[in-house]
Design a protein around this motif. Structure first.
Motif, PDB file in Angstrom:
ATOM      1  N   ARG A 145     -19.951  58.467  46.453  1.00  0.00           N
ATOM      2  CA  ARG A 145     -19.226  57.817  45.356  1.00  0.00           C
ATOM      3  C   ARG A 145     -20.173  56.921  44.539  1.00  0.00           C
ATOM      4  NH1 ARG A 145     -13.962  57.870  44.310  1.00  0.00           N
ATOM      5  NH2 ARG A 145     -13.379  56.168  42.918  1.00  0.00           N
ATOM      6  N   LEU A 146     -20.991  56.163  45.254  1.00  0.00           N
ATOM      7  CA  LEU A 146     -21.865  55.205  44.564  1.00  0.00           C
ATOM      8  C   LEU A 146     -23.041  55.903  43.869  1.00  0.00           C
ATOM      9  CD1 LEU A 146     -21.779  52.297  47.172  1.00  0.00           C
ATOM     10  CD2 LEU A 146     -20.691  52.336  44.910  1.00  0.00           C
ATOM     11  N   ALA A 147     -23.288  57.153  44.219  1.00  0.00           N
ATOM     12  CA  ALA A 147     -24.310  57.918  43.497  1.00  0.00           C
ATOM     13  C   ALA A 147     -23.799  58.232  42.084  1.00  0.00           C
ATOM     14  CB  ALA A 147     -24.635  59.201  44.249  1.00  0.00           C
ATOM     15  N   ARG A 148     -22.477  58.168  41.915  1.00  0.00           N
ATOM     16  CA  ARG A 148     -21.885  58.499  40.604  1.00  0.00           C
ATOM     17  C   ARG A 148     -21.476  57.259  39.797  1.00  0.00           C
ATOM     18  NH1 ARG A 148     -17.114  61.120  41.743  1.00  0.00           N
ATOM     19  NH2 ARG A 148     -17.388  60.992  43.988  1.00  0.00           N
ATOM     20  N   HIS A 149     -21.187  56.143  40.506  1.00  0.00           N
ATOM     21  CA  HIS A 149     -20.696  54.948  39.799  1.00  0.00           C
ATOM     22  C   HIS A 149     -21.419  53.709  40.321  1.00  0.00           C
ATOM     23  CE1 HIS A 149     -17.409  57.679  39.005  1.00  0.00           C
ATOM     24  NE2 HIS A 149     -17.081  57.728  40.281  1.00  0.00           N
ATOM     25  N   ASP A 150     -21.511  52.688  39.474  1.00  0.00           N
ATOM     26  CA  ASP A 150     -22.159  51.439  39.893  1.00  0.00           C
ATOM     27  C   ASP A 150     -21.320  50.664  40.896  1.00  0.00           C
ATOM     28  OD1 ASP A 150     -24.341  51.862  38.368  1.00  0.00           O
ATOM     29  OD2 ASP A 150     -23.905  50.304  36.869  1.00  0.00           O
ATOM     30  N   HIS A 151     -20.010  50.851  40.812  1.00  0.00           N
ATOM     31  CA  HIS A 151     -19.100  50.162  41.729  1.00  0.00           C
ATOM     32  C   HIS A 151     -18.180  51.195  42.343  1.00  0.00           C
ATOM     33  CE1 HIS A 151     -20.501  46.965  39.004  1.00  0.00           C
ATOM     34  NE2 HIS A 151     -20.560  46.282  40.140  1.00  0.00           N
ATOM     35  N   VAL A 152     -17.337  50.748  43.262  1.00  0.00           N
ATOM     36  CA  VAL A 152     -16.487  51.704  43.967  1.00  0.00           C
ATOM     37  C   VAL A 152     -15.579  52.444  42.972  1.00  0.00           C
ATOM     38  CG1 VAL A 152     -14.669  51.892  45.691  1.00  0.00           C
ATOM     39  CG2 VAL A 152     -16.615  50.383  46.100  1.00  0.00           C
ATOM     40  N   LEU A 153     -15.123  51.736  41.952  1.00  0.00           N
ATOM     41  CA  LEU A 153     -14.296  52.379  40.928  1.00  0.00           C
ATOM     42  C   LEU A 153     -15.113  52.539  39.645  1.00  0.00           C
ATOM     43  CD1 LEU A 153     -10.933  50.430  41.388  1.00  0.00           C
ATOM     44  CD2 LEU A 153     -11.595  52.630  42.383  1.00  0.00           C
ATOM     45  N   PRO A 154     -14.950  53.681  38.955  1.00  0.00           N
ATOM     46  CA  PRO A 154     -15.737  53.908  37.736  1.00  0.00           C
ATOM     47  C   PRO A 154     -15.572  52.807  36.697  1.00  0.00           C
ATOM     48  CG  PRO A 154     -14.523  55.903  38.342  1.00  0.00           C
ATOM     49  CD  PRO A 154     -14.102  54.830  39.315  1.00  0.00           C
ATOM     50  N   SER A 155     -14.385  52.170  36.633  1.00  0.00           N
ATOM     51  CA  SER A 155     -14.165  51.180  35.565  1.00  0.00           C
ATOM     52  C   SER A 155     -14.808  49.826  35.868  1.00  0.00           C
ATOM     53  CB  SER A 155     -12.667  50.992  35.332  1.00  0.00           C
ATOM     54  OG  SER A 155     -12.083  50.438  36.489  1.00  0.00           O
ATOM     55  N   GLY A 156     -15.321  49.647  37.086  1.00  0.00           N
ATOM     56  CA  GLY A 156     -16.036  48.398  37.346  1.00  0.00           C
ATOM     57  C   GLY A 156     -15.570  47.654  38.579  1.00  0.00           C
ATOM     58  N   PHE A 157     -16.142  46.477  38.772  1.00  0.00           N
ATOM     59  CA  PHE A 157     -15.952  45.655  39.959  1.00  0.00           C
ATOM     60  C   PHE A 157     -14.470  45.365  40.216  1.00  0.00           C
ATOM     61  CE2 PHE A 157     -15.936  41.667  42.331  1.00  0.00           C
ATOM     62  CZ  PHE A 157     -16.918  41.915  43.275  1.00  0.00           C
ATOM     63  N   SER A 158     -14.086  45.406  41.505  1.00  0.00           N
ATOM     64  CA  SER A 158     -12.677  45.171  41.866  1.00  0.00           C
ATOM     65  C   SER A 158     -12.596  44.645  43.299  1.00  0.00           C
ATOM     66  CB  SER A 158     -11.884  46.490  41.769  1.00  0.00           C
ATOM     67  OG  SER A 158     -12.201  47.318  42.875  1.00  0.00           O
ATOM     68  N   GLY A 159     -11.377  44.417  43.747  1.00  0.00           N
ATOM     69  CA  GLY A 159     -11.139  43.977  45.124  1.00  0.00           C
ATOM     70  C   GLY A 159     -11.618  44.990  46.156  1.00  0.00           C
TER      71      GLY A 159
END
Ligand SMILES: N[C@@H](CCC(=O)N[C@@H](CS)C(=O)NCC(=O)O)C(=O)O
Length: 219
Positions: A145-159
């Motif tokens: 997942r992190l190979a595709r996005h900077d954070h766990v969710l594509p839209s950005g930092f979250s809980g």
């Protein structure tokens, strides 16, 4: 006043970090995991299994870091760390937020064996090997997942990041991260967040691990 019941370098760091990300005022009540105080009736009244985190907030007490994270993200939605019902990432947010406990389970078992058993002869080499493997297995989907996005969710930092990011402080004591470059980059990325730096400073030095890596002998 929001009051966090906390043991340094434990799962309650997830909440310490999230509250800091939100810029909320809160008090930290530090507990020891080894002196028996988490089993005293006054603490069991706050957290019935004698665990941290427990959070005093909004005239009640909440336990379970996943539930606390959801509650804080939803009741303090303006900070943007939740994904509300109807949001395109809602299901992924819930899934990854709770996946943190799938990863934390082998960490807790390894902690128990390596750190908390009174005598090394009580350790089970079979369990140590099994749990280290089970922990490494939980890293593979996160790496993808992190190979595709900077954070766990594509839209950005979250809980979901405060839940999972805490685990990654403990993982390197048991699993070598060389085969997980995206996770390593993520660990560096989240460690640069001002709230992470502030929360780590408030957390204090970890007192669990006495060596840099816990190697399981082959056999
Ligand atoms: N699923 C719970 C687990 C809480 C938990 O086990 N916390 C550990 C610290 S990481 C604890 O309080 N251990 C004390 C004990 O087992 O006596 C959560 O995520 O809040």
């Amino acid at each position: 006043m929001i009051r966090l019941h906390h043991v340094p370098f434990s799962r309650s760091f997830r909440i310490l970090w999230l509250l800091t990300e939100m810029g909320l005022d809160f008090e930290v009540v530090e507990h020891s995991i080894t002196d028996g105080s988490l089993r005293r009736p006054d603490f069991l009244a706050k957290s019935p299994a004698g665990r941290v985190p427990a959070l005093e907030i909004d005239r009640r007490i909440l336990f379970e870091s996943g539930a606390i994270t959801e509650y804080l993200c939803e009741t303090r939605a303006r900070h943007g760390f939740g994904r509300a019902p109807g949001h395109a990432e809602r299901a992924d947010w819930l899934e990854w937020l709770h996946y943190a406990e799938t990863m934390a389970q082998p960490i807790a078992n390894l902690n128990l064996q390596w750190v908390f058993l009174r005598d090394a002869s009580m350790r089970s080499p079979t369990l140590l090997k099994m749990e280290a493997r089970r922990l490494a297995l939980t890293l593979a989907p996160l790496e993808a997942r992190l190979a595709r996005h900077d954070h766990v969710l594509p839209s950005g930092f979250s809980g979901a990041d405060t839940m999972l990011g805490y685990n990654l402080l403990a993982v390197p004591y048991f699993v070598r991260l060389e085969p997980f470059p995206a996770i390593r980059a993520y660990v560096e990325r989240i460690a640069r967040r001002p709230a992470h730096i502030a929360a780590r400073a408030r957390d204090g030095a970890q007192g669990f691990y006495r060596q840099e890596f816990y190697e399981v002998a082959d056999g």
